[in-house]
Write an enzyme that holds these catalytic residues in place. Structure first.
Site, PDB file in Angstrom:
ATOM      1  CG  HIS A 111     -20.460   8.406  14.906  1.00 37.62           C
ATOM      2  ND1 HIS A 111     -19.980   9.734  14.921  1.00 37.62           N
ATOM      3  CD2 HIS A 111     -19.734   7.797  14.312  1.00 37.62           C
ATOM      4  CE1 HIS A 111     -18.900   9.591  14.171  1.00 37.62           C
ATOM      5  NE2 HIS A 111     -18.511   8.323  13.920  1.00 37.62           N
TER       6      HIS A 111
ATOM      7  CD  GLU B 134     -20.852  17.029  15.700  1.00 39.64           C
ATOM      8  OE1 GLU B 134     -21.466  16.477  16.675  1.00 39.64           O
ATOM      9  OE2 GLU B 134     -20.170  16.319  15.025  1.00 39.64           O
TER      10      GLU B 134
END
Length: 460
Positions: A87, A319
Site C-alpha cells: 500500500h 503491521e
C-alpha cells in the site's frame, strides 16, 4: 607484538566503516540509488535485480539479494523474502527494509559473525517497495498543499493506498481459498497445496503479476510483508470460510504461524503489549500482539494467503505502526524498535526440518514429492487436511515446524509412500534445521538400493 598490531589494525579498520544511510523518506529514485550504493559496497554478497514487470507507470520493482553466492540457489540453502510498501501510503516498512539492507551490508563488512553466518546460510531477498506509484501519490497528497486540499474536496482521489489504476494490490491476487473450499466440498482428501495453476481468472495488475511470478519461481520457505496503520503480527488465513466479515479461520499450520508471529511481536518493545491504534477491533492485548487475519477482518485476494496456498512459503503480514506515514524524525527510533524482530524472524527460516527426497535405487532426486504432517504438536490436529510442502527439482524440501515429535507422510507419483517419525528440537541458530534425507522405493521395483550418498552438488 605482531599479534597486538594485527588486532589494532582490525579494530581500526572496523571503526573506519561508517554507513552513509540517512533516515528520511526516500523517493523512488533514491531507493534505487541507496540499493545501488549498498550493492557496490558489498559486491561479494549482494545482487541487485528487478522483477520482469514494472509498475503501471513504468517504475521498476527492485530487489536486493544477500547471499554467500549471489544469484545462485545452493542446495538446501533456504530462500527468504521481505516485501514492503504494498500500500503506497504505508511507508514505514519501506524505510525499515531499506535500512535493513544497509545494516546487513555494514555488519558484514564490520566482521559481525552472526550476520556473516546468516548471509552464508540463507538467500535473502528484500523488496522495499511493491507499489512505487502509490508512494508517489501518497507523498504528493501529504506534502503538496494543492493536492492535500483537493483530497478533501474530491473523495474519489486516491491517497496512494492503491496502485496507479486505483486497485488495492492486497485484494488483487487469485482467490485460492475459495478454490480450496470448492475442492474440499468435492473430496475431504483433496490436496490443498500449490493450488495456483497459472490462470488468474481475470485481468490483474502488473505489480501483482510480478509478485505472482516471483513467488512461484523461487522456492521461498519463509517471508513477510509490511503494512501500517496497526501494530500487530498477522498470520493466515486472511479470508473467512463463510464470507463473514470477521471469523477466526485457522490454517493447518496454525501452531507454527502463531510461533512465528510471536517471534516478531515478542522482540518488538511495544507490539507484544497489544497496543491499540484507536479502533475497537485493534485490541491485541490478550493475544500478545498477534492475530489470525480473518479474526481481525477478512481480506479476499490477499498476498499472504496466496503465498501459503500457491507455494511452499509461510508468509506473515506485519503491521509496524499506527501511523502509516510517520514523520522522518521518528524513523530512527522505529528502526531500533524493529531491528531485532527483523533479524530474529529471518533466522526462523532455519527452524524445523530439511533434506532431500531421493530415488532409493538410482539415488536421483525426486521432484514434486509431497511431505505432509499426519500428527504432531498441538495445533496440527485440525479439520482441514495438512497443507503439504513439495520438493524442488533438486529433491530438496524445507518444513518449518515447532519443537516436538511429528509423524510425516512422504509421497511421490510412481513411488511407494513412506511414513516416518521425526523429532524437531528447540530452535538453535548454530544448529539450524534438523536434516532428514528420505529415500522412496519405486513402485514394482526389484533389487536392492544402489550404494551412494544423497547428492549435494546440484546446481540450479
Amino acid at each position: 607484538m605482531l599479534t597486538h598490531l594485527l588486532v589494532v589494525l582490525v579494530i581500526s579498520a572496523a571503526s573506519c566503516l561508517q554507513s552513509s544511510f540517512v533516515f528520511k523518506h526516500h523517493d523512488n529514485s533514491e531507493v534505487v540509488k541507496e540499493l545501488t550504493r549498498i550493492h557496490h559496497e558489498c559486491l561479494s554478497i549482494t545482487r541487485l535485480y528487478d522483477l520482469n514487470h514494472t509498475s503501471v507507470r513504468g517504475q521498476p520493482l527492485v530487489v536486493i539479494e544477500f547471499s554467500g553466492n549471489p544469484g545462485v540457489h545452493e542446495p538446501l540453502e533456504p530462500e527468504f523474502k521481505y516485501v514492503a510498501n504494498m500500500h503506497g501510503d504505508e511507508t514505514l516498512g519501506r524505510e525499515l527494509l531499506l535500512k535493513l539492507a544497509d545494516e546487513l551490508c555494514y555488519s558484514f563488512r564490520a566482521g559481525d559473525p552472526e550476520t556473516a553466518r546468516l548471509i552464508d546460510t540463507t538467500r535473502i531477498h528484500i523488496m522495499p517497495s511493491m507499489n512505487p506509484d502509490g508512494w508517489d501519490a501518497a507523498t504528493k497528497a501529504k506534502f503538496d498543499v494543492s493536492s492535500y486540499l483537493t483530497y478533501f474536496t474530491q473523495l474519489t482521489q486516491s491517497t496512494g493506498r492503491e496502485n496507479a489504476h486505483g486497485v488495492d494490490l492486497n485484494r488483487d491476487f487469485p482467490d485460492l481459498q475459495r478454490k480450496m473450499h470448492l475442492m474440499l466440498r468435492r473430496s475431504k482428501d483433496s490436496a490443498i497445496h500449490h493450488l495456483f495453476d497459472g490462470d488468474t481468472g481475470r485481468a490483474i495488475q502488473p505489480e501483482t503479476q510480478a509478485l505472482i511470478e516471483w513467488i512461484t519461481s523461487i522456492p521461498f520457505v519463509l517471508s513477510a510483508n509490511f503494512h501500517g496503520g496497526a501494530l500487530v503480527a498477522n498470520y493466515p488465513f486472511d479470508d473467512t470460510n463463510d464470507g463473514s466479515r470477521r471469523q477466526y479461520t485457522p490454517s493447518p499450520d496454525e501452531a507454527v504461524f502463531q510461533q512465528l508471529a510471536r517471534v516478531y511481536a515478542d522482540n518488538h518493545p511495544q507490539m507484544h503489549l497489544g497496543v491499540s491504534c484507536g479502533f475497537v477491533s485493534d485490541n491485541f492485548t490478550s493475544t500478545g500482539g498477534i492475530t489470525n487475519g480473518a479474526a481481525w477482518y477478512k481480506v479476499t485476494g490477499g498476498m499472504q494467503d496466496f503465498n501459503y496456498l500457491a507455494s511452499n512459503s509461510l508468509d506473515l503480514t506485519i503491521e509496524v505502526g499506527c501511523e502509516k506515514y510517520p514523520p522522518a524524525s521518528e524513523l530512527a527510533e522505529e528502526w531500533e524498535n524493529n531491528k531485532s524482530p527483523l533479524m530474529e524472524f529471518m533466522w526462523r527460516v532455519h527452524q524445523g526440518i530439511k533434506g532431500f527426497v531421493i530415488n532409493a535405487l538410482t539415488r536421483e532426486p525426486i521432484n514434486e514429492a509431497e511431505i505432509s504432517v499426519l500428527s504432531g504438536s498441538e495445533g496440527y490436529d485440525l479439520k482441514l487436511p495438512d497443507r503439504a510442502v513439495t520438493t524442488t527439482k533438486l529433491g530438496e524440501f524445507w518444513r518449518i515446524l515447532p519443537p516436538g515429535n511429528f509423524t510425516l507422510r512422504v509421497t511421490a507419483a510412481g513411488y511407494e509412500t513412506r511414513i516416518i517419525k521425526v523429532r524437531i528440537p528447540e530452535f538453535d541458530k548454530q544448529r539450524g534445521a534438523a536434516r532428514e534425507d528420505i529415500t522412496l522405493q519405486p513402485k514394482s521395483a526389484t533389487g536392492s538400493p544402489k550404494p551412494g550418498v544423497v547428492p549435494t552438488d546440484f546446481s540450479q
